[in-house]
Write a protein that holds these residues in place. Structure first.
Motif, PDB file in Angstrom:
ATOM      1  N   SER A   4       4.921   6.112  -7.850  1.00 26.52           N
ATOM      2  CA  SER A   4       5.770   5.167  -8.457  1.00 26.52           C
ATOM      3  C   SER A   4       4.980   4.257  -6.969  1.00 26.52           C
ATOM      4  O   SER A   4       4.708   4.758  -6.022  1.00 26.52           O
ATOM      5  N   PRO A   5       4.273   3.267  -7.835  1.00 24.27           N
ATOM      6  CA  PRO A   5       3.989   1.799  -6.542  1.00 24.27           C
ATOM      7  C   PRO A   5       4.890   1.668  -5.127  1.00 24.27           C
ATOM      8  O   PRO A   5       6.074   1.784  -5.060  1.00 24.27           O
ATOM      9  N   PRO A   6       4.051   1.936  -4.414  1.00 27.73           N
ATOM     10  CA  PRO A   6       5.221   1.204  -3.308  1.00 27.73           C
ATOM     11  C   PRO A   6       6.331  -0.295  -3.479  1.00 27.73           C
ATOM     12  O   PRO A   6       5.670  -0.804  -4.102  1.00 27.73           O
ATOM     13  N   SER A   7       7.010   0.166  -3.069  1.00 23.00           N
ATOM     14  CA  SER A   7       8.208  -1.498  -3.228  1.00 23.00           C
ATOM     15  C   SER A   7       8.266  -2.439  -2.023  1.00 23.00           C
ATOM     16  O   SER A   7       9.765  -2.973  -2.073  1.00 23.00           O
ATOM     17  N   TRP A   8       7.208  -2.422  -1.243  1.00 20.83           N
ATOM     18  CA  TRP A   8       8.177  -2.885  -0.151  1.00 20.83           C
ATOM     19  C   TRP A   8       7.350  -4.153   0.133  1.00 20.83           C
ATOM     20  O   TRP A   8       5.671  -4.513  -0.134  1.00 20.83           O
ATOM     21  N   HIS A   9       7.181  -4.883   0.693  1.00 19.75           N
ATOM     22  CA  HIS A   9       6.945  -5.817   0.811  1.00 19.75           C
ATOM     23  C   HIS A   9       6.959  -6.151   1.635  1.00 19.75           C
ATOM     24  O   HIS A   9       7.383  -5.999   2.762  1.00 19.75           O
ATOM     25  N   LEU A  10       5.832  -6.895   3.185  1.00 19.96           N
ATOM     26  CA  LEU A  10       4.771  -7.015   4.611  1.00 19.96           C
ATOM     27  C   LEU A  10       5.173  -8.476   4.766  1.00 19.96           C
ATOM     28  O   LEU A  10       4.169  -8.818   4.000  1.00 19.96           O
ATOM     29  N   GLY A  11       5.416  -8.869   5.819  1.00 15.68           N
ATOM     30  CA  GLY A  11       5.598 -10.474   6.503  1.00 15.68           C
ATOM     31  C   GLY A  11       5.475  -9.904   7.934  1.00 15.68           C
ATOM     32  O   GLY A  11       5.507  -9.485   8.498  1.00 15.68           O
ATOM     33  N   ILE A  12       3.952 -10.357   8.618  1.00 16.05           N
ATOM     34  CA  ILE A  12       3.017 -10.531   9.804  1.00 16.05           C
ATOM     35  C   ILE A  12       3.320 -11.768  10.361  1.00 16.05           C
ATOM     36  O   ILE A  12       2.709 -13.155   9.806  1.00 16.05           O
ATOM     37  N   ASP A  13       3.813 -12.159  11.306  1.00 10.60           N
ATOM     38  CA  ASP A  13       4.002 -13.195  11.998  1.00 10.60           C
ATOM     39  C   ASP A  13       3.579 -13.755  13.023  1.00 10.60           C
ATOM     40  O   ASP A  13       3.606 -12.479  13.950  1.00 10.60           O
ATOM     41  N   ILE A  14       2.046 -13.451  13.220  1.00  7.92           N
ATOM     42  CA  ILE A  14       0.960 -13.938  14.208  1.00  7.92           C
ATOM     43  C   ILE A  14       1.021 -15.248  15.296  1.00  7.92           C
ATOM     44  O   ILE A  14       0.965 -16.267  14.682  1.00  7.92           O
ATOM     45  N   GLY A  15       1.947 -14.578  16.619  1.00  4.70           N
ATOM     46  CA  GLY A  15       2.077 -15.889  17.665  1.00  4.70           C
ATOM     47  C   GLY A  15       0.876 -15.440  18.665  1.00  4.70           C
ATOM     48  O   GLY A  15       0.005 -15.385  18.960  1.00  4.70           O
ATOM     49  N   GLY A  16       1.336 -16.568  20.136  1.00  4.08           N
ATOM     50  CA  GLY A  16      -0.003 -16.489  20.869  1.00  4.08           C
ATOM     51  C   GLY A  16       0.577 -15.509  21.719  1.00  4.08           C
ATOM     52  O   GLY A  16      -0.446 -15.000  22.191  1.00  4.08           O
ATOM     53  N   THR A  17       1.279 -15.050  22.067  1.00  3.75           N
ATOM     54  CA  THR A  17       1.823 -13.882  23.007  1.00  3.75           C
ATOM     55  C   THR A  17       2.394 -12.765  22.090  1.00  3.75           C
ATOM     56  O   THR A  17       2.428 -11.702  23.627  1.00  3.75           O
ATOM     57  N   LYS A  18       2.640 -12.514  21.398  1.00  2.00           N
ATOM     58  CA  LYS A  18       3.772 -11.119  19.652  1.00  2.00           C
ATOM     59  C   LYS A  18       3.666 -11.423  19.003  1.00  2.00           C
ATOM     60  O   LYS A  18       2.670 -12.881  18.150  1.00  2.00           O
ATOM     61  N   VAL A  19       3.887 -10.350  18.367  1.00  2.00           N
ATOM     62  CA  VAL A  19       3.452 -10.015  16.667  1.00  2.00           C
ATOM     63  C   VAL A  19       4.880 -10.080  15.873  1.00  2.00           C
ATOM     64  O   VAL A  19       5.262  -8.681  16.997  1.00  2.00           O
ATOM     65  N   VAL A  20       5.357 -10.095  15.643  1.00  4.77           N
ATOM     66  CA  VAL A  20       6.920  -9.921  15.094  1.00  4.77           C
ATOM     67  C   VAL A  20       5.891  -9.103  13.416  1.00  4.77           C
ATOM     68  O   VAL A  20       5.170 -10.047  12.371  1.00  4.77           O
ATOM     69  N   LEU A  21       6.440  -7.710  12.933  1.00  5.51           N
ATOM     70  CA  LEU A  21       6.377  -7.887  11.745  1.00  5.51           C
ATOM     71  C   LEU A  21       7.883  -7.966  10.985  1.00  5.51           C
ATOM     72  O   LEU A  21       9.063  -7.223  11.363  1.00  5.51           O
ATOM     73  N   ARG A  22       8.208  -7.831   9.856  1.00  6.63           N
ATOM     74  CA  ARG A  22       8.971  -7.547   8.725  1.00  6.63           C
ATOM     75  C   ARG A  22       8.983  -6.888   7.617  1.00  6.63           C
ATOM     76  O   ARG A  22       7.475  -7.528   6.758  1.00  6.63           O
ATOM     77  N   ALA A  23       9.379  -5.686   6.889  1.00  8.84           N
ATOM     78  CA  ALA A  23       9.008  -5.092   5.783  1.00  8.84           C
ATOM     79  C   ALA A  23      10.567  -5.306   4.762  1.00  8.84           C
ATOM     80  O   ALA A  23      11.475  -4.606   5.462  1.00  8.84           O
ATOM     81  N   GLU A  24      10.447  -5.807   3.761  1.00  2.50           N
ATOM     82  CA  GLU A  24      12.196  -5.808   2.596  1.00  2.50           C
ATOM     83  C   GLU A  24      11.313  -4.686   1.729  1.00  2.50           C
ATOM     84  O   GLU A  24      10.087  -5.091   1.188  1.00  2.50           O
ATOM     85  N   SER A  25      12.221  -3.973   1.094  1.00  2.00           N
ATOM     86  CA  SER A  25      12.130  -3.164  -0.215  1.00  2.00           C
ATOM     87  C   SER A  25      12.563  -4.080  -1.540  1.00  2.00           C
ATOM     88  O   SER A  25      13.326  -5.337  -1.166  1.00  2.00           O
ATOM     89  N   ALA A  26      12.888  -3.709  -2.252  1.00  2.00           N
ATOM     90  CA  ALA A  26      12.861  -4.383  -3.498  1.00  2.00           C
ATOM     91  C   ALA A  26      14.540  -3.677  -3.926  1.00  2.00           C
ATOM     92  O   ALA A  26      15.406  -4.398  -3.993  1.00  2.00           O
ATOM     93  N   ASP A  27      14.797  -2.706  -2.788  1.00  2.00           N
ATOM     94  CA  ASP A  27      16.259  -2.517  -3.154  1.00  2.00           C
ATOM     95  C   ASP A  27      17.277  -2.659  -1.967  1.00  2.00           C
ATOM     96  O   ASP A  27      18.083  -3.111  -1.489  1.00  2.00           O
ATOM     97  N   GLY A  28      16.746  -4.214  -0.552  1.00  2.00           N
ATOM     98  CA  GLY A  28      17.603  -4.859  -0.218  1.00  2.00           C
ATOM     99  C   GLY A  28      17.133  -4.066   1.040  1.00  2.00           C
ATOM    100  O   GLY A  28      17.840  -4.858   1.906  1.00  2.00           O
ATOM    101  N   ARG A  29      16.608  -2.658   1.494  1.00  2.00           N
ATOM    102  CA  ARG A  29      16.668  -2.397   2.866  1.00  2.00           C
ATOM    103  C   ARG A  29      15.179  -3.064   3.521  1.00  2.00           C
ATOM    104  O   ARG A  29      14.611  -4.177   2.846  1.00  2.00           O
ATOM    105  N   THR A  30      15.442  -3.569   4.979  1.00  2.00           N
ATOM    106  CA  THR A  30      14.531  -3.858   6.116  1.00  2.00           C
ATOM    107  C   THR A  30      14.346  -3.187   7.358  1.00  2.00           C
ATOM    108  O   THR A  30      15.166  -2.433   7.613  1.00  2.00           O
ATOM    109  N   GLU A  31      13.106  -3.653   7.440  1.00  2.00           N
ATOM    110  CA  GLU A  31      12.971  -2.814   8.900  1.00  2.00           C
ATOM    111  C   GLU A  31      11.358  -3.953   9.084  1.00  2.00           C
ATOM    112  O   GLU A  31      10.925  -5.004   9.200  1.00  2.00           O
ATOM    113  N   GLU A  32      12.046  -4.432  10.915  1.00  2.00           N
ATOM    114  CA  GLU A  32      10.987  -4.474  11.732  1.00  2.00           C
ATOM    115  C   GLU A  32      10.825  -4.213  12.522  1.00  2.00           C
ATOM    116  O   GLU A  32      10.468  -3.126  13.111  1.00  2.00           O
ATOM    117  N   HIS A  33       9.510  -4.977  13.081  1.00  2.00           N
ATOM    118  CA  HIS A  33       9.124  -4.262  14.801  1.00  2.00           C
ATOM    119  C   HIS A  33       8.377  -5.351  15.592  1.00  2.00           C
ATOM    120  O   HIS A  33       7.634  -6.624  14.934  1.00  2.00           O
TER     121      HIS A  33
END
Length: 309
Positions: A4-33
């Motif tokens: 099956s195809p991947p079900s995760w959507h990735l958001g990347i917020d690029i700032g001046g001194t840091k980067v934050v990433l957030r992944a959200e799945s179709a079933d409501g799971r989340t991961e951040e880095h």
């Protein structure tokens, strides 16, 4: 058996001194880095390598690839996908951003937008408002506009550069080289500089806040000029594009009592018959607006609501 195809959507917020990433799945799971993003003098390759490492780290946690990625970027990017300006990372000037981002997330649909644009997207969703203007007051002035639930002017056509809307002819010189830009008058540094001039000594952010609490005239005058400029910009957008709601966010604005109310008062004075001012409210998501907006941009790409890079 076909995977099956991947079900995760990735958001990347690029700032001046840091980067934050957030992944959200179709079933409501989340991961951040999150990781710090130091300045490099050897061009964008080192920056892109760090971004790639961060995405790889998050992908290992999801155990899957990404269906789509939305990226919030603070750089000015032209319709040809090339970075035209990024004061904090000048080595990126001339970089073909589209190919660089696609290479970071192979196989995924990718879209980017200015960080103010995606903040507007997230704030519109949080407020359940299809036509919303976002104003971010911080080190600079960010802005974004959502009309009919979609970003305006939209990915691929350039960002909504509210900070460089001229609101005072012959006004202070902006970092872009023009005079009278909103950013040159209403950003955090511009407001503090004006407060220092009125006070006769340099002023820190905390000193300004304390002076406002005790109604010191120099502090009140400095903030009043900021709010008047914000109101002028909001009314200019309103005359042309008719947002139903304006929201004000950003780190500087969040710590200034009554900044939203002061801006609303000035905005009301700019109304004319048949063209009322929109209501003004504080941003609902605070510092998470751009990150949440980047995820929403990824979902919008999947739904075909925005073009791919």
């Amino acid at each position: 058996m076909t995977a099956s195809p991947p079900s995760w959507h990735l958001g990347i917020d690029i700032g001046g001194t840091k980067v934050v990433l957030r992944a959200e799945s179709a079933d409501g799971r989340t991961e951040e880095h999150m990781f710090s993003w130091p300045h490099h003098e050897d061009g964008p390759d080192s920056d892109l390598a760090l971004l790639s490492d961060g995405i790889t780290t998050l992908a290992a946690r999801t155990g899957d690839g990404f269906q789509a990625a939305g990226v919030a970027v603070p750089a000015t990017v032209g319709p040809d996908e090339q970075v035209t300006s990024w004061p904090s990372r000048p080595s990126w000037t001339g970089l073909a951003l589209g190919p660089a981002l696609r290479a970071l997330v192979p196989g995924a649909a990718v879209a980017w937008a200015d960080d103010g644009d995606v903040a507007a997207l997230a704030e519109a969703a949080a407020a359940d408002c299809a036509d919303l203007l976002y104003v971010g007051v911080g080190t600079g002035i960010g802005g974004g506009l959502v009309l009919g639930g979609r970003l305006c002017p939209g990915p691929g056509r350039g960002s909504f550069e509210l900070g460089h809307l001229v609101v005072e002819l012959g006004g202070p010189v902006c970092v872009c080289g023009r005079q009278g830009c909103l950013q040159a008058i209403a950003s955090g540094p511009a407001t503090l500089a004006r407060a220092g001039e009125l006070h006769g000594d340099p002023v820190t952010y905390e000193e300004l806040r304390e002076a406002l609490r005790t109604a010191r005239p120099w502090a009140t005058a400095a903030i009043d000029d900021t709010c008047r400029a914000l109101a002028t910009a909001i009314m200019g957008v309103t005359e042309l594009l008719h947002p139903s709601l304006a929201v004000i966010g950003g780190g500087f604005a969040a710590g200034i009592d009554n900044l939203v109310d002061r801006t609303a008062t000035h905005l009301a004075s700019l109304s004319r018959p048949g063209r009322p001012a929109p209501p003004v409210a504080p941003a609902r998501l605070g510092g998470l607006s751009s990150l949440q907006g980047a995820v929403l941009l990824a979902r919008a790409v999947t739904d075909g609501a925005v073009p791919l890079l």
